[in-house]
Scaffold this active site. Structure first.
Site, short mmCIF file in Angstrom:
data_model
loop_
_atom_site.label_atom_id
_atom_site.label_comp_id
_atom_site.label_asym_id
_atom_site.label_seq_id
_atom_site.Cartn_x
_atom_site.Cartn_y
_atom_site.Cartn_z
N LYS A 1 0.77 -1.07 0.02
CA LYS A 1 0.06 0.07 0.03
C LYS A 1 0.76 1.41 -0.04
CE LYS A 1 -4.08 -2.11 1.64
NZ LYS A 1 -3.64 -3.80 1.88
C1 LIG Z 1 -4.32 -4.67 1.31
C2 LIG Z 1 -3.62 -5.97 1.20
C3 LIG Z 1 -3.96 -6.84 0.48
C4 LIG Z 1 -5.49 -6.79 -0.19
O1 LIG Z 1 -5.46 -5.79 -1.42
P1 LIG Z 1 -6.67 -5.34 -1.98
O2 LIG Z 1 -6.26 -4.18 -2.78
O3 LIG Z 1 -7.49 -4.90 -0.95
O4 LIG Z 1 -7.28 -6.28 -2.71
C5 LIG Z 1 -3.23 -8.07 0.19
N1 LIG Z 1 -2.31 -8.20 1.15
C6 LIG Z 1 -1.65 -7.29 1.96
C7 LIG Z 1 -0.49 -7.44 2.55
C8 LIG Z 1 -2.46 -6.08 2.21
O5 LIG Z 1 -1.95 -5.10 2.89
#
Ligand SMILES: *Cc1c(COP(=O)(O)O)cnc(C)c1O
Length: 494
Positions: free
Chosen positions: A112
């Site tokens: 993210k």
């Molecule tokens: C947020 C997250 C996901 C999922 O991603 P999305 O965009 O919500 O589908 C998968 N793995 C990790 C480590 C995350 O932080």
């Protein structure tokens, strides 16, 4: 301005916004999500020839054309420089016959960061271009990783404040420590009794209830969740960068199709892959990998989305989600039918489920394939990949690896496979140690050190010393009190 009406709501063609407006408001006023009304085809060959920062800027310029490419290069440079521990930003690592796309080299060790290092800069530039002098108040629900990445991104950014809500029993010890020790004078963190969906629903309700009221007081509410198009657009970049790396390593030639396996929760990351495909990148199949909360696997297999099912707390907590918000964008992109999307979303909120027409399901299945992997398989996968190939997966990445293996059992090894690795294994040390069969303490920090010793890898810098940082945030609320809490905080912090 030629792109004045470049974005529209998934629920109405009448609700339109420019890119800066869409980024600032986060969600459309009718509850829908903003989508580009039209996407030009990109000059893929040219984009692939660029270095990471210009590549990211070039793709953003296509997604958000209100901003010039030069301006975006400046914003991306500001957002990424000195934040990632590698100049590649998102390196691709060959592991046996898979390719792991490491998205965890940023300040919070989760994918993210790639969007959230940039979003505050995009928001400030948006406000400036609209001559909007309101203070920006970010409200965000998190399943663990968004919260910390958003807090880091917005911390001490002038003219902004951020309020993060996390499910009290739904995040790992390390994730929790990362958030409650957050520094910065404009950051607030609060736990919510319930799961991620409770927190997310609470935030959506607060948004609707407070948006107008706050605006009249000079405060603009916005969101750092992947419902914000400014959060989604930066994620398209690494689908391209991985493709470029495969060309450089001689594994593919330009034009060859590549499959991507994506550990999925809110459907933001994988949707960025679909945008990459729409822009013209030769994306083969997008594999939607779920954990035991396999609502998306069922949906992609039979066309019925049914959130009324038990909620499981798993080793991959960032995917413990039963309402995947960004799916709404995909339904719109494929159907082009705002009335259909509105009615499906109404079904979801009233009945907890909806079913899509057979023709739409068929379209979906040509692009996406889905499977799920429970906790037992997740640990087995971490164990086998470490033992057989000496590569350490975090539990979310392991879910994607496992789904990719299942995919190849069905379809053979036709194409190169990129596994999106969304977090560092050191964020989930207890699960990883269990997977390796190493007895350990239940304390997340002790476990982090034990893991470091066991695999002879250093703890990533951003996670070092976390246990000694002072706790700065202790609030906890019931989700139904969330709107009132936001109102109170906004006044308190004036
Ligand atoms: C947020 C997250 C996901 C999922 O991603 P999305 O965009 O919500 O589908 C998968 N793995 C990790 C480590 C995350 O932080």
């Amino acid at each position: 301005m030629k792109d004045k009406f470049l974005f529209q709501s998934t629920r109405s063609n009448e609700i339109v916004a420019s890119a800066p407006e869409a980024i600032l408001s986060g969600i459309a006023p009718d509850g829908g999500l903003f989508v580009p009304a039209e996407l030009p085809h990109a000059d893929v060959r040219n984009i692939l020839s660029l270095d990471p920062i210009p590549m990211a800027a070039a793709i953003l310029h296509i997604m958000l054309p209100s901003f010039s490419e030069e301006q975006l290069i400046q914003l991306v440079t500001k957002g990424y420089t000195a934040k990632f521990d590698t100049s590649a930003i998102t390196p691709l690592c060959a592991v046996n016959n898979m390719n792991v796309l490491e998205l965890f080299h940023g300040p919070t060790c989760a994918f993210k960061d790639i969007a959230l290092c940039l979003l505050p800069h995009l928001m400030k530039a948006s406000a400036k271009s609209l001559s909007d002098n309101n203070e920006i108040l970010i409200l965000t629900a998190t399943s663990g990783d968004t919260g910390k990445a958003a807090l880091e991104g917005f911390r001490d950014v002038e003219g902004t404040r951020i309020l993060v809500f996390y499910p009290r029993d739904g995040v790992s010890a390390v994730q929790k420590a990362q958030m409650v020790t957050q520094q910065g004078n404009n950051t607030h963190v609060c736990s919510v009794e319930g799961n991620f969906d409770d927190a997310q629903t609470g935030v959506k309700i607060a948004f609707r209830a407070l948006q107008e009221e706050f605006l009249s007081q000079g405060v603009r509410l916005s969101s750092a969740n992947s419902i914000n198009i400014g959060r989604l657009a930066p994620q398209v970049f690494y689908y391209f960068s991985a493709y470029r790396n495969l060309i450089d390593s001689g594994k593919i030639a330009f034009g060859d199709f590549v499959d991507y396996s994506v550990p999925t929760g809110n459907f933001g990351d994988i949707l960025a892959g679909y945008y990459a495909k729409l822009l013209g990148l030769p994306v083969g199949r997008l594999i939607c990998a779920s954990n035991a909360n396999n609502v998306l696997t069922d949906f992609l297999n039979d066309g019925t989305y049914d959130r009324c099912r038990p909620f499981y707390t798993t080793y991959s907590p960032s995917m413990d989600i039963l309402v995947s918000s960004n799916l709404e964008r995909l339904l719109y992109l494929l159907s082009n039918d705002t009335a259909l999307v509105s009615s499906l979303m109404r079904d979801l909120s009233v009945n907890g489920k909806y079913s899509i027409p057979a023709s739409l399901l068929e379209q979906l299945q040509q692009i996406f394939w889905s499977d799920y992997c429970d906790d037992t398989q997740t640990l087995k996968t971490i164990h086998h990949v470490w033992k057989d190939y000496g590569y350490l997966l975090d539990p979310h990445t392991a879910v994607a690896w496992c789904a990719a293996e299942h995919y190849r059992e069905h379809f053979g090894r036709e194409r190169e496979m990129v596994i999106l690795s969304t977090a560092s294994p050191f964020k989930f040390p207890e699960a990883v140690l269990s997977a390796l069969g190493i007895p350990h303490e239940e304390n997340g920090f002790a476990a982090m050190h034990e893991l470091s010793n066991a695999v002879k890898m250093p703890i990533p810098k951003p996670l070092q010393g976390l246990e000694n940082k002072p706790v700065r945030h202790r609030d906890s609320i019931n989700p139904k009190d969330l709107t009132e809490y936001v109102r109170k905080k906004a006044v308190e912090c004036k």
